[in-house]
Design a protein around this motif. Structure first.
Motif, PDB file in Angstrom:
ATOM      1  N   PHE A  52       0.846  -1.228   0.060  1.00 47.76           N
ATOM      2  CA  PHE A  52      -0.056   0.033  -0.041  1.00 47.76           C
ATOM      3  C   PHE A  52       0.919   1.121   0.086  1.00 47.76           C
ATOM      4  CE2 PHE A  52      -2.192   3.329   2.310  1.00 47.76           C
ATOM      5  CZ  PHE A  52      -3.464   3.575   1.342  1.00 47.76           C
ATOM      6  N   LEU A  53       2.132   1.108   0.911  1.00 53.25           N
ATOM      7  CA  LEU A  53       2.693   2.469   0.623  1.00 53.25           C
ATOM      8  C   LEU A  53       3.490   2.915  -0.206  1.00 53.25           C
ATOM      9  CD1 LEU A  53       4.436   1.974   4.387  1.00 53.25           C
ATOM     10  CD2 LEU A  53       2.532   3.752   3.619  1.00 53.25           C
ATOM     11  N   LYS A  54       3.828   1.752  -1.200  1.00 53.80           N
ATOM     12  CA  LYS A  54       4.460   1.882  -2.397  1.00 53.80           C
ATOM     13  C   LYS A  54       3.451   2.555  -3.318  1.00 53.80           C
ATOM     14  CE  LYS A  54       7.520   0.688  -5.574  1.00 53.80           C
ATOM     15  NZ  LYS A  54       8.448   1.868  -6.102  1.00 53.80           N
ATOM     16  N   ARG A  55       2.344   1.939  -3.556  1.00 53.24           N
ATOM     17  CA  ARG A  55       1.139   2.256  -4.331  1.00 53.24           C
ATOM     18  C   ARG A  55       0.627   3.813  -4.062  1.00 53.24           C
ATOM     19  NH1 ARG A  55      -3.415  -1.744  -3.850  1.00 53.24           N
ATOM     20  NH2 ARG A  55      -3.827  -0.594  -2.131  1.00 53.24           N
ATOM     21  N   ILE A  56       0.844   4.365  -2.899  1.00 58.78           N
ATOM     22  CA  ILE A  56       0.449   5.734  -2.645  1.00 58.78           C
ATOM     23  C   ILE A  56       1.631   6.685  -2.892  1.00 58.78           C
ATOM     24  CG2 ILE A  56      -1.568   5.340  -1.294  1.00 58.78           C
ATOM     25  CD1 ILE A  56       0.167   5.971   0.858  1.00 58.78           C
ATOM     26  N   GLY A  57       2.730   6.182  -3.065  1.00 60.82           N
ATOM     27  CA  GLY A  57       3.861   7.022  -3.460  1.00 60.82           C
ATOM     28  C   GLY A  57       4.114   7.825  -1.882  1.00 60.82           C
ATOM     29  N   TRP A  58       4.603   7.279  -0.942  1.00 62.76           N
ATOM     30  CA  TRP A  58       4.805   7.546   0.360  1.00 62.76           C
ATOM     31  C   TRP A  58       6.066   8.536   0.391  1.00 62.76           C
ATOM     32  CZ3 TRP A  58       9.313   6.882   2.673  1.00 62.76           C
ATOM     33  CH2 TRP A  58      10.194   6.120   2.545  1.00 62.76           C
ATOM     34  N   PRO A  59       7.064   8.364  -0.484  1.00 65.54           N
ATOM     35  CA  PRO A  59       7.931   9.347  -0.376  1.00 65.54           C
ATOM     36  C   PRO A  59       7.712  10.722  -0.731  1.00 65.54           C
ATOM     37  CG  PRO A  59       8.953   7.362  -1.498  1.00 65.54           C
ATOM     38  CD  PRO A  59       7.561   7.293  -1.285  1.00 65.54           C
ATOM     39  N   TYR A  60       6.773  10.872  -1.824  1.00 65.70           N
ATOM     40  CA  TYR A  60       6.281  12.175  -2.383  1.00 65.70           C
ATOM     41  C   TYR A  60       5.373  12.859  -1.345  1.00 65.70           C
ATOM     42  CZ  TYR A  60       7.815   9.810  -6.841  1.00 65.70           C
ATOM     43  OH  TYR A  60       8.277   9.357  -7.586  1.00 65.70           O
ATOM     44  N   HIS A 101      11.105   7.193 -13.259  1.00 67.98           N
ATOM     45  CA  HIS A 101      10.596   6.013 -12.502  1.00 67.98           C
ATOM     46  C   HIS A 101       9.399   5.535 -12.849  1.00 67.98           C
ATOM     47  CE1 HIS A 101      14.312   7.177 -10.262  1.00 67.98           C
ATOM     48  NE2 HIS A 101      14.392   6.352 -10.035  1.00 67.98           N
ATOM     49  N   ASP A 102       8.531   6.056 -13.780  1.00 67.42           N
ATOM     50  CA  ASP A 102       7.399   5.535 -14.369  1.00 67.42           C
ATOM     51  C   ASP A 102       6.104   5.697 -13.434  1.00 67.42           C
ATOM     52  OD1 ASP A 102       6.121   4.991 -16.657  1.00 67.42           O
ATOM     53  OD2 ASP A 102       6.243   2.648 -16.357  1.00 67.42           O
ATOM     54  N   GLU A 103       6.378   6.643 -12.513  1.00 73.07           N
ATOM     55  CA  GLU A 103       5.084   6.751 -11.518  1.00 73.07           C
ATOM     56  C   GLU A 103       3.944   7.410 -12.227  1.00 73.07           C
ATOM     57  OE1 GLU A 103       5.590   6.179  -8.165  1.00 73.07           O
ATOM     58  OE2 GLU A 103       7.643   5.370  -8.095  1.00 73.07           O
ATOM     59  N   SER A 104       2.791   7.205 -11.497  1.00 75.87           N
ATOM     60  CA  SER A 104       1.679   7.824 -11.903  1.00 75.87           C
ATOM     61  C   SER A 104       1.868   9.412 -12.048  1.00 75.87           C
ATOM     62  CB  SER A 104       0.536   7.394 -10.979  1.00 75.87           C
ATOM     63  OG  SER A 104      -0.702   8.090 -11.361  1.00 75.87           O
ATOM     64  N   VAL A 105       1.324   9.927 -13.057  1.00 76.00           N
ATOM     65  CA  VAL A 105       1.308  11.411 -13.259  1.00 76.00           C
ATOM     66  C   VAL A 105       0.817  12.163 -11.963  1.00 76.00           C
ATOM     67  CG1 VAL A 105      -0.474  11.792 -14.614  1.00 76.00           C
ATOM     68  CG2 VAL A 105       1.397  13.282 -14.951  1.00 76.00           C
ATOM     69  N   TRP A 106      -0.287  11.753 -11.299  1.00 77.72           N
ATOM     70  CA  TRP A 106      -1.203  12.347 -10.312  1.00 77.72           C
ATOM     71  C   TRP A 106      -0.047  12.706  -9.175  1.00 77.72           C
ATOM     72  CZ3 TRP A 106      -1.549  11.084  -5.279  1.00 77.72           C
ATOM     73  CH2 TRP A 106      -1.178   9.891  -4.959  1.00 77.72           C
ATOM     74  N   VAL A 107       1.123  12.168  -9.117  1.00 81.22           N
ATOM     75  CA  VAL A 107       1.723  12.289  -7.985  1.00 81.22           C
ATOM     76  C   VAL A 107       2.469  13.814  -8.057  1.00 81.22           C
ATOM     77  CG1 VAL A 107       4.227  11.592  -6.983  1.00 81.22           C
ATOM     78  CG2 VAL A 107       2.591   9.823  -7.719  1.00 81.22           C
ATOM     79  N   TYR A 152       4.932  19.531 -14.342  1.00 79.47           N
ATOM     80  CA  TYR A 152       4.116  19.162 -15.067  1.00 79.47           C
ATOM     81  C   TYR A 152       5.123  19.296 -16.485  1.00 79.47           C
ATOM     82  CZ  TYR A 152       0.748  17.546 -18.528  1.00 79.47           C
ATOM     83  OH  TYR A 152       0.045  16.646 -19.494  1.00 79.47           O
ATOM     84  N   LEU A 153       5.695  20.242 -16.548  1.00 80.57           N
ATOM     85  CA  LEU A 153       6.539  20.610 -17.670  1.00 80.57           C
ATOM     86  C   LEU A 153       7.823  19.810 -17.800  1.00 80.57           C
ATOM     87  CD1 LEU A 153       6.323  24.456 -18.150  1.00 80.57           C
ATOM     88  CD2 LEU A 153       5.656  22.685 -19.842  1.00 80.57           C
ATOM     89  N   THR A 154       8.397  19.472 -16.743  1.00 85.15           N
ATOM     90  CA  THR A 154       9.530  18.637 -16.596  1.00 85.15           C
ATOM     91  C   THR A 154       9.140  17.379 -17.051  1.00 85.15           C
ATOM     92  OG1 THR A 154      10.456  20.093 -14.864  1.00 85.15           O
ATOM     93  CG2 THR A 154      11.552  18.109 -14.980  1.00 85.15           C
ATOM     94  N   TYR A 155       8.174  17.094 -16.114  1.00 85.33           N
ATOM     95  CA  TYR A 155       7.478  15.800 -16.422  1.00 85.33           C
ATOM     96  C   TYR A 155       7.260  15.351 -18.046  1.00 85.33           C
ATOM     97  CZ  TYR A 155       4.455  11.392 -16.607  1.00 85.33           C
ATOM     98  OH  TYR A 155       3.634  10.328 -16.736  1.00 85.33           O
ATOM     99  N   GLY A 156       6.733  16.127 -18.772  1.00 78.16           N
ATOM    100  CA  GLY A 156       6.490  16.166 -20.159  1.00 78.16           C
ATOM    101  C   GLY A 156       7.667  16.170 -21.054  1.00 78.16           C
TER     102      GLY A 156
END
Length: 106
Positions: A2-10, A59-65, A97-101
């Motif tokens: 669960f912690l990995k899925r919600i992106g706890w470091p962020y 690291h191919d995380e979800s963009v919502w992060v 977002y710009l850096t992500y894109g």
């Protein structure tokens, strides 16, 4: 996990950058407005937002992060910081977002 899925470091980084540091800057450390807003919120935080956007892409995380830092920053400043600094939250979202894109994938 669960912690990995919600992106706890962020979440941890965003809580530190969005609540703890503004609280320290506003209540405990007396810095001038130019240092507070200009250097820390105007230069350091956009660089950190860009690093978060780059890291999420690499690291191919979800963009919502990338929304975590701007939202927690705005909420944290509502309670502990200068309200006029909440205008930086959309800037951080745009930078992340710009850096992500613009970042190359793995």
């Amino acid at each position: 996990m669960f912690l990995k899925r919600i992106g706890w470091p962020y979440w941890v980084i965003s809580l530190i950058l969005g609540v703890v540091i503004p609280y320290l800057l506003e209540k405990i450390i007396s810095l001038g407005a130019m240092v507070h807003l200009g250097i820390i919120f105007g230069i350091v935080y956009p660089i950190l937002a860009g690093l978060i956007g780059w890291y999420v892409k690499r690291h191919d995380e979800s963009v919502w992060v990338i929304w975590i830092l701007p939202v927690i920053f705005a909420v944290g400043l509502y309670f502990v910081g200068p309200l006029h600094a909440t205008y930086f939250a959309p800037v951080y979202l745009c930078v992340a977002y710009l850096t992500y894109g613009l970042s190359a994938a793995n």
